[in-house]
Design a protein around this motif. Structure first.
Motif, short mmCIF file in Angstrom:
data_model
loop_
_atom_site.label_atom_id
_atom_site.label_comp_id
_atom_site.label_asym_id
_atom_site.label_seq_id
_atom_site.Cartn_x
_atom_site.Cartn_y
_atom_site.Cartn_z
N THR A 1 0.83 -1.21 0.00
CA THR A 1 0.00 0.00 0.00
C THR A 1 0.87 1.26 0.00
O THR A 1 1.79 1.38 0.80
CB THR A 1 -0.90 0.00 1.26
N ASN A 2 0.56 2.17 -0.89
CA ASN A 2 1.31 3.43 -0.95
C ASN A 2 0.75 4.47 0.01
O ASN A 2 -0.40 4.38 0.40
CB ASN A 2 1.26 3.97 -2.38
N PRO A 3 1.55 5.45 0.38
CA PRO A 3 2.97 5.59 0.06
C PRO A 3 3.80 4.62 0.91
O PRO A 3 3.92 4.80 2.11
CB PRO A 3 3.29 7.05 0.39
N LEU B 1 7.10 -2.50 0.61
CA LEU B 1 7.48 -3.13 -0.65
C LEU B 1 7.06 -2.25 -1.83
O LEU B 1 6.00 -1.63 -1.83
CB LEU B 1 6.77 -4.48 -0.76
N CYS B 2 7.94 -2.23 -2.83
CA CYS B 2 7.66 -1.51 -4.08
C CYS B 2 8.12 -2.38 -5.23
O CYS B 2 9.10 -3.12 -5.09
CB CYS B 2 8.41 -0.18 -4.10
N ASN B 3 7.44 -2.31 -6.35
CA ASN B 3 7.87 -3.07 -7.52
C ASN B 3 8.97 -2.34 -8.28
O ASN B 3 9.55 -2.88 -9.22
CB ASN B 3 6.68 -3.32 -8.45
N GLY B 4 9.25 -1.09 -7.91
CA GLY B 4 10.24 -0.28 -8.63
C GLY B 4 11.62 -0.94 -8.73
O GLY B 4 12.21 -0.99 -9.82
N ILE C 1 15.45 5.96 -0.87
CA ILE C 1 14.19 5.76 -0.16
C ILE C 1 13.13 5.45 -1.21
O ILE C 1 13.38 5.59 -2.41
CB ILE C 1 13.79 6.97 0.71
N ASN C 2 11.95 5.03 -0.75
CA ASN C 2 10.91 4.59 -1.67
C ASN C 2 10.64 5.66 -2.74
O ASN C 2 10.44 6.84 -2.43
CB ASN C 2 9.63 4.29 -0.88
N HIS C 3 10.63 5.23 -3.97
CA HIS C 3 10.43 6.10 -5.14
C HIS C 3 11.53 7.14 -5.30
O HIS C 3 11.34 8.15 -5.99
CB HIS C 3 9.02 6.74 -5.14
N MET C 4 12.65 6.91 -4.66
CA MET C 4 13.84 7.74 -4.90
C MET C 4 15.07 6.87 -4.66
O MET C 4 15.86 7.09 -3.76
CB MET C 4 13.82 8.97 -3.99
#
Ligand code: NAD
Ligand code: G6P
Ligand code: MN
Ligand code: MN
Length: 434
Positions: A146-148, A168-171, A198-201
């Protein structure tokens, strides 16, 4: 045998998960999968749950699928709890994306001002889930998609006593696939990528191909062949050769929101003018997906799901669960406490970093320093995240104004206040802390 509970089971991503569990059934015998949703998602839950049943039947494995709106009933004695829910559904996301745009700011539903409000809506629900887990499945791992994703994990480690939580992120999986593609990596090659941020960076900090560092080769190949974005939710504005050459690192596509801010803003504005902000596009994709899912002859994950940004979600989630379950000790990228892995980030903040995955959880691998050209933005975003987690608990207006103002996409007190006030009003139904 393994019992899994998925919160937000009505998500169109559920067939990804089912496919992942089917593929890994020999190493990860999931006997019970409970899909949990709420009244608003009941319709979707039924459609996707029935598809899940057909997929499992076709695969011929003894995995039982349950669908319920009763989270507590589902959580009893769970081994793993996964989350993939969206508080306020896509309507709330549309507002997260469109309200900031009115004030000339990119909404960005995960780490912009939109992401701040998604966090404020989501964190109270995550805390409720944790309270249930403390009573009903105190030994379970919570794997949270679940984001963020990064901010939620930060909130859990900072403000609760629950330790077995992994964001967790699929990135990262997509980033590694991109590197394999750019470097034309073959099956017999050995590729090792250390990822940190960090997440999305996140950045590919260290790439080793067959024993040799391949960081420069990656950048040179991207310069020669052109560079592009594999995450389907991010528009593909190429980096210039000059910039790439000197920047020297492959970052996740979300970097464009900051380092190509003006062009990304214009693109978002053009899309919004056509009624095609990402939330609006996703609504349409989702509608088509659920039409497909209803077809009683469908018993596999349909290809059309690839239009969503979360591609390879099942690889990320199912590999993680299997490695925890089997104590594999392999390397995966997850959101967890830094504990010194990134030397120029504090030890006690959540980072997204390469980790060894054991039965006791992820052990972050030392990846050294974030380079100078990347570190400022990450620290700024992390400060915004931490302040956001505080506001998620307190509902303090003045603190919310500071968090909104220091978001790298906002950076104006006056603009921040306008966005904040309109978003607080718009989302108030989902903001119990205010
Ligand atoms: P969605 O809009 O389909 O929502 C999924 C389900 O959550 C819906 O059926 C909804 O009814 C349900 N839900 C809402 N509130 C709930 C609650 N309190 N309890 C239980 N269920 C609830 O969302 P989606 O597009 O499938 O995305 C799901 C989530 O996954 C979102 O938060 C999204 O941002 C996130 N996501 C994360 C990544 C990642 O890399 N981590 C990638 C893609 C999507
Ligand atoms: C990306 C990210 C997710 C993001 C999603 C959006 O790949 O990793 O965290 O939220 O995809 O996808 P969507 O299809 O919903 O726009
Ligand atoms: Mn993500
Ligand atoms: Mn577009």
């Amino acid at each position: 045998s393994v019992k899994i509970v998925t919160i937000g089971g009505g998500s169109s991503y559920t067939p990804e998960l089912i496919e992942g569990f089917i593929k890994r059934y020999d190493e990860l015998p999931v006997r019970e999968l409970w899909l949990v949703d709420i009244e608003e998602g009941k319709h979707k839950l039924e459609i996707v749950g029935n598809l899940a049943k057909r997929m499992v039947k076709k695969a011929g494995i003894p995995m039982k699928i349950y669908m319920t709106l009763d989270r507590q009933e589902a959580l009893k004695d769970a081994d793993f709890v996964t989350t993939q829910f969206r508080v306020g559904q896509l309507d709330a996301r549309e507002k997260d994306e469109l309200i900031p745009l009115k004030y000339g700011v990119i909404g960005q539903e995960t780490n912009g001002p939109g992401g701040m409000f998604k966090a404020l809506r989501t964190i109270p629900v995550i805390f409720d889930i944790i309270k249930d887990c403390e009573k009903l499945c105190p030994n379970a791992w919570i794997i949270s998609f679940t984001n963020p994703s990064g901010i939620n994990a930060e909130a859990v480690f900072r403000h609760t006593g629950w330790k077995k939580f992994i964001g967790l992120c699929n990135g990262p999986v997509n980033m590694i696939k991109d590197i394999e593609h750019i470097l034309n990596v073959q099956d017999n090659d050995e590729l090792d990528v250390k990822i940190g941020g960090i997440n999305h960076m996140i950045y590919a900090l260290d790439i080793t191909l067959n024993g040799e560092n391949a960081n420069r080769k990656l950048i040179d190949t991207m310069i020669d062949q052109g560079n592009s974005e594999s995450l389907k939710n991010i528009v593909d504005i190429p980096w210039s050769k000059e910039f790439l050459n000197s920047y020297g690192y492959l970052g996740i596509g979300y970097l464009r929101y900051y380092l190509q801010k003006q062009q990304m803003l214009e693109h978002c504005q053009e899309d919004a003018a056509k009624g095609q902000c990402r939330a609006q596009v996703v609504k349409k994709v989702e509608k088509e997906l659920f039409e497909k899912y209803k077809d009683e002859n469908l018993d596999v994950k349909p290809k059309e799901l690839e239009q969503r940004g979360g591609a390879y979600y099942s690889d990320a989630a199912c590999n993680l669960i299997s490695s925890l379950y089997n104590d594999k000790g392999d390397i995966q990228v997850v959101d967890t406490l830094n504990k010194g892995a990134i030397s120029n980030m504090p030890d006690d903040v959540v980072v997204e970093v390469s980790c060894k995955i054991t039965k006791d959880g992820p052990v972050p691998i030392p990846v050294g320093e974030l380079p100078l050209q990347t570190v400022g933005l990450i620290h700024q975003l992390k400060a915004f995240e931490i302040l956001t987690t505080n506001v998620a608990l307190s509902g303090n207006y003045d603190d919310a104004l500071v968090a909104m103002t220091i978001n790298p996409l906002v950076q104006s007190e006056i603009t921040a206040k306008k966005i904040l006030d309109e978003m607080l009003e718009t989302h108030k139904k989902y903001l119990p802390q205010f």
